[in-house]
Write an enzyme that holds these catalytic residues in place. Structure first.
Site, short mmCIF file in Angstrom:
data_model
loop_
_atom_site.label_atom_id
_atom_site.label_comp_id
_atom_site.label_asym_id
_atom_site.label_seq_id
_atom_site.Cartn_x
_atom_site.Cartn_y
_atom_site.Cartn_z
N PRO A 18 -42.46 8.85 -42.06
CG PRO A 18 -43.47 9.24 -44.14
CD PRO A 18 -42.67 8.23 -43.38
CB CYS A 101 -51.90 10.66 -45.82
SG CYS A 101 -52.58 11.68 -44.48
CG HIS A 172 -49.70 1.43 -43.30
ND1 HIS A 172 -49.84 2.61 -42.61
CD2 HIS A 172 -50.20 0.47 -42.48
CE1 HIS A 172 -50.39 2.36 -41.43
NE2 HIS A 172 -50.62 1.08 -41.34
N GLY A 213 -46.31 -0.63 -40.59
CA GLY A 213 -47.58 -0.79 -39.89
C GLY A 213 -47.50 -1.75 -38.73
N GLY A 235 -42.93 3.54 -37.31
CA GLY A 235 -43.45 4.87 -37.05
C GLY A 235 -43.51 5.21 -35.59
#
Length: 342
Positions: A18, A101, A172, A213, A235
């Site tokens: 995301p 986040c 992550h 990550g 990502g």
């Protein structure tokens, strides 16, 4: 030993992360043209926006995107449960809680990575979500925040998540620094600790753990899977170089035997979708901004990007811009990585 089976455990072998402002519904539809099997995630949507703000349009998606997960942000257990029910009613395949986040906006709402400092609240949030829906409820976290020692914090955190009824977690492999680093710096500066994440898989063999990550290639994803991880989430590389990551993913990650399609095939597949979007009053740029990296690494990639980025924002821009952009990419080279300098 692999993690438990849920309807998406296989799809979660490879997922696209995301990413705010990037993985909207147009981006997800585009990515789905390259891989039928990978699990796609929405941008983070906050539970308050859905429950109190009435922003149900944020749940819009095309059924062709499936399997697709909605990522939620929030810290109120009952509100998150209601948002999860809304996700289920909208037809999503999974609901995921953002616990990683580090942005200032997210911190001001006391959710995201901040919640790694409150494992009891996380467990309460997840328990309420699990009780509210039949969908798989998952979480995405960091290995720790600020001065926390990840070797101590992460196992205890996973125990709390597991006790709440969540069996699938994306980790992550970096710390989040809640002060002193920007969100962009938090994606690059804290060092990656892949060995710690792999150790978590050894310590929690019954859980389905994905690593996230710094993964830049499909080869790296395959190496993580070979090392025992249940899944890999990619990502920025999947967004900026989607063909590199997704065109061969179904064959290499999921064992499909059908030949991989080409980048040009993907552009052609997008034509009907773009036409429908334009007919509904949308702009070309809303879709094609996600397609700029389709030919990354191929001859003509620079011309493709330039024509799309300049032409798609013009008033009344239509499919002729896509056609002009495709003319910059030699047909003989489609699907083949060629001159990296292009």
């Amino acid at each position: 030993m692999q993690g438990p089976t849920d309807p998406l455990s296989d799809a979660a072998r490879l997922s696209v992360a995301p990413m705010i402002d990037w993985t909207d519904r147009h981006c997800r539809f585009f990515h789905r043209q390259m891989s039928a099997r990978a699990l796609l995630y929405s941008e983070m949507v906050t539970a308050p926006a859905l429950v109190r703000g009435g922003a149900r349009h944020l749940l819009d998606f095309d059924p062709a995107e499936s399997p697709v997960a909605l990522q939620l942000g929030g810290a109120d257990p009952r509100e998150l449960a209601e948002a999860a029910r809304m996700a289920e009613d909208a037809g999503y395949d999974e609901v995921n809680l953002n616990l990683g986040c580090p942005s200032d906006r997210v911190q001001s709402g006391r959710f995201g990575a901040v919640l790694m400092q409150k494992p009891a609240l996380v467990a309460e949030c997840l328990s309420e979500m699990v009780a509210a829906v039949r969908l798989p409820v998952t979480a995405k976290c960091r290995i720790g925040v600020d001065v926390q020692d990840p070797e101590d914090v992460l196992p205890a955190f996973l125990e709390a998540v597991r006790a709440a009824g969540v069996q699938r977690v994306i980790i992550h492999a970096r710390k989040a620094w809640l002060s002193g680093l920007s969100p962009k710096e938090n994606r690059d500066i804290p060092p990656l600790d892949y060995p710690l994440v792999r150790e978590m898989k050894r310590r929690f063999p019954e859980m389905h753990l994905s690593i996230n990550g710094g993964v830049q290639t499909l080869e790296e994803a395959e190496a993580h899977l070979a090392a025992g991880m249940d899944g890999v989430m990619i990502g920025r590389a999947a967004y900026q170089r989607p063909a590199d990551i997704l065109l061969a993913a179904d064959q290499r990650i999921f064992g499909e035997t059908a030949p991989a399609i080409t980048a040009r095939d993907v552009a052609e597949r997008m034509r009907p979708y773009i036409a429908r979007h334009l007919e509904a009053g949308g702009s070309l740029h809303q879709v094609t901004r996600h397609m700029l990296g389709l030919f990354a690494g191929q001859t003509g990639a620079r011309g493709w990007r330039r024509v799309l980025s300049e032409g798609a924002v013009r008033p009344g821009a239509g499919l002729e811009v896509l056609e002009a952009a495709l003319e910059r990419v030699p047909a003989s080279g489609d699907g083949i990585l060629e001159a990296r300098s292009s």
